[in-house]
Motif scaffolding. Structure first.
Motif, PDB file in Angstrom:
ATOM      1  N   UNK A 104      27.998  30.635  19.263  1.00 65.33           N
ATOM      2  CA  UNK A 104      27.155  29.469  18.974  1.00 65.33           C
ATOM      3  C   UNK A 104      26.421  29.015  20.230  1.00 65.33           C
ATOM      4  N   UNK A 105      27.153  28.919  21.326  1.00 63.64           N
ATOM      5  CA  UNK A 105      26.517  28.474  22.580  1.00 63.64           C
ATOM      6  C   UNK A 105      25.447  29.463  23.025  1.00 63.64           C
ATOM      7  N   UNK A 106      25.738  30.752  22.873  1.00 60.47           N
ATOM      8  CA  UNK A 106      24.742  31.756  23.272  1.00 60.47           C
ATOM      9  C   UNK A 106      23.454  31.598  22.478  1.00 60.47           C
ATOM     10  N   UNK A 107      23.562  31.371  21.181  1.00 61.74           N
ATOM     11  CA  UNK A 107      22.362  31.221  20.363  1.00 61.74           C
ATOM     12  C   UNK A 107      21.592  29.959  20.731  1.00 61.74           C
ATOM     13  N   UNK A 108      22.322  28.890  21.003  1.00 60.31           N
ATOM     14  CA  UNK A 108      21.660  27.633  21.336  1.00 60.31           C
ATOM     15  C   UNK A 108      21.052  27.664  22.734  1.00 60.31           C
ATOM     16  N   UNK A 109      21.490  28.617  23.570  1.00 58.45           N
ATOM     17  CA  UNK A 109      20.834  28.771  24.868  1.00 58.45           C
ATOM     18  C   UNK A 109      19.411  29.303  24.705  1.00 58.45           C
ATOM     19  N   UNK A 110      19.153  29.956  23.570  1.00 60.20           N
ATOM     20  CA  UNK A 110      17.799  30.439  23.287  1.00 60.20           C
ATOM     21  C   UNK A 110      16.904  29.298  22.827  1.00 60.20           C
ATOM     22  N   UNK A 111      17.419  28.508  21.899  1.00 60.77           N
ATOM     23  CA  UNK A 111      16.629  27.412  21.347  1.00 60.77           C
ATOM     24  C   UNK A 111      17.525  26.546  20.463  1.00 60.77           C
ATOM     25  N   UNK A 112      17.162  25.290  20.251  1.00 58.55           N
ATOM     26  CA  UNK A 112      17.914  24.451  19.313  1.00 58.55           C
ATOM     27  C   UNK A 112      17.785  25.005  17.898  1.00 58.55           C
ATOM     28  N   UNK A 113      18.830  24.871  17.115  1.00 62.99           N
ATOM     29  CA  UNK A 113      18.794  25.323  15.719  1.00 62.99           C
ATOM     30  C   UNK A 113      19.929  24.674  14.948  1.00 62.99           C
ATOM     31  N   UNK A 114      19.812  24.737  13.624  1.00 59.16           N
ATOM     32  CA  UNK A 114      20.878  24.208  12.786  1.00 59.16           C
ATOM     33  C   UNK A 114      21.765  25.364  12.327  1.00 59.16           C
ATOM     34  N   UNK A 115      22.959  25.083  11.815  1.00 59.75           N
ATOM     35  CA  UNK A 115      23.905  26.150  11.464  1.00 59.75           C
ATOM     36  C   UNK A 115      23.340  27.201  10.524  1.00 59.75           C
ATOM     37  N   UNK A 116      22.466  26.812   9.593  1.00 61.35           N
ATOM     38  CA  UNK A 116      21.901  27.797   8.682  1.00 61.35           C
ATOM     39  C   UNK A 116      21.061  28.810   9.464  1.00 61.35           C
ATOM     40  N   UNK A 117      20.299  28.344  10.449  1.00 58.47           N
ATOM     41  CA  UNK A 117      19.527  29.259  11.292  1.00 58.47           C
ATOM     42  C   UNK A 117      20.466  30.167  12.095  1.00 58.47           C
ATOM     43  N   UNK A 118      21.598  29.591  12.526  1.00 63.20           N
ATOM     44  CA  UNK A 118      22.575  30.396  13.262  1.00 63.20           C
ATOM     45  C   UNK A 118      23.075  31.546  12.398  1.00 63.20           C
ATOM     46  N   UNK A 119      23.355  31.268  11.131  1.00 60.91           N
ATOM     47  CA  UNK A 119      23.816  32.321  10.231  1.00 60.91           C
ATOM     48  C   UNK A 119      22.783  33.440  10.109  1.00 60.91           C
ATOM     49  N   UNK A 120      21.517  33.057  10.005  1.00 61.09           N
ATOM     50  CA  UNK A 120      20.458  34.061   9.905  1.00 61.09           C
ATOM     51  C   UNK A 120      20.381  34.905  11.174  1.00 61.09           C
ATOM     52  N   UNK A 121      20.487  34.246  12.331  1.00 55.02           N
ATOM     53  CA  UNK A 121      20.400  34.975  13.596  1.00 55.02           C
ATOM     54  C   UNK A 121      21.606  35.904  13.769  1.00 55.02           C
ATOM     55  N   UNK A 122      22.757  35.462  13.324  1.00 51.88           N
ATOM     56  CA  UNK A 122      23.958  36.293  13.393  1.00 51.88           C
ATOM     57  C   UNK A 122      23.731  37.591  12.636  1.00 51.88           C
ATOM     58  N   UNK A 123      23.136  37.487  11.447  1.00 53.84           N
ATOM     59  CA  UNK A 123      22.855  38.692  10.664  1.00 53.84           C
ATOM     60  C   UNK A 123      21.771  39.544  11.322  1.00 53.84           C
ATOM     61  N   UNK A 124      20.716  38.891  11.796  1.00 56.49           N
ATOM     62  CA  UNK A 124      19.595  39.624  12.372  1.00 56.49           C
ATOM     63  C   UNK A 124      19.997  40.407  13.622  1.00 56.49           C
ATOM     64  N   UNK A 125      20.894  39.811  14.418  1.00 56.08           N
ATOM     65  CA  UNK A 125      21.283  40.435  15.684  1.00 56.08           C
ATOM     66  C   UNK A 125      22.635  41.141  15.603  1.00 56.08           C
ATOM     67  N   UNK A 126      23.199  41.191  14.395  1.00 53.68           N
ATOM     68  CA  UNK A 126      24.475  41.898  14.169  1.00 53.68           C
ATOM     69  C   UNK A 126      25.595  41.364  15.049  1.00 53.68           C
TER      70      UNK A 126
END
Length: 208
Positions: free
Chosen positions: A12-34
């Motif tokens: 979670x922290x790694x993703x938020x270091x890229x940009x602010x986002x909400x948990x639903x966006x985090x789920x999408x990024x998790x899938x996109x970046x495996x």
């Protein structure tokens, strides 16, 4: 937060270091970046981790929005404390080997509870499963590379591929040694007690 960051919290922290986002966006990024190939992630655990990070001051809410009838979504940003905590935890993971206890190792430790031919049969099945897993990991890796992801973003997948390939080679080697008779425990006391040889019936050759 006094306890070390969990792998999911670090994600979670790694993703938020890229940009602010909400948990639903985090789920999408998790899938996109495996990321789910490297970290065990469930929907509920992700939201729980976000709540714990916010309570610990490592992330903070920026805004809450709603689209139509969808539930409210809160966008989070990493704090300076969160960024520091992520860097410290990452350094620990890269630097310090941790003694782990994989289940396969447990099975190998007690292998003499089963007859050799049964162990060989189970290991052949494991080899088939490992071959499929290796092909899946390689396909996912190659697909992401074709999409333009830099190699450093896929080092976890490279490590996974190397680990599975190494285990597959080991399992094949053990099966070969079992089938060739180079590896045996037929005379082991535990094996004899667990699988006693049948006694000759009356009238069999060797009866007195």
């Amino acid at each position: 937060m006094s306890r070390p960051l969990t792998p999911l919290a670090l994600t979670v922290l790694r993703m938020l270091c890229d940009q602010p986002m909400h948990p639903y966006e985090m789920q999408q990024r998790i899938r996109d970046h495996a990321y789910d190939k490297a970290v065990k992630i469930t929907h509920g655990a992700l939201y729980h981790s976000v709540e714990r990070l916010a309570a610990g001051g490592l992330i903070e809410p920026l805004e809450t929005s709603r689209e139509g009838r969808r539930p409210e979504r809160t966008t989070y940003a990493v704090t300076d404390a969160g960024r520091d905590a992520a860097q410290i935890r990452l350094a620990d993971l890269l630097r310090d080997p941790v003694e782990e206890f994989p289940l396969f190792g447990t099975g190998l430790a007690f292998v003499n509870l089963l007859p050799e031919d049964e162990v060989a049969r189970h290991l052949r099945s494991r080899a088939v499963a490992l071959e499929a897993a290796l092909a899946g990991h390689q396909t996912a890796h190659d697909s992401l590379r074709k999409q333009g992801l830099d190699r450093y973003k896929l080092l976890d997948q490279e490590w996974m591929i190397a680990r599975v390939r190494g285990e597959l080679e080991f399992v094949r080697g053990v099966v070969d040694d079992l089938e060739a008779g180079r590896l045996t425990w037929k005379d082991d006391e535990v094996q004899i007690r667990c699988h006693p040889r049948p006694r000759p019936r009356h009238g069999d050759k060797g009866d007195s």
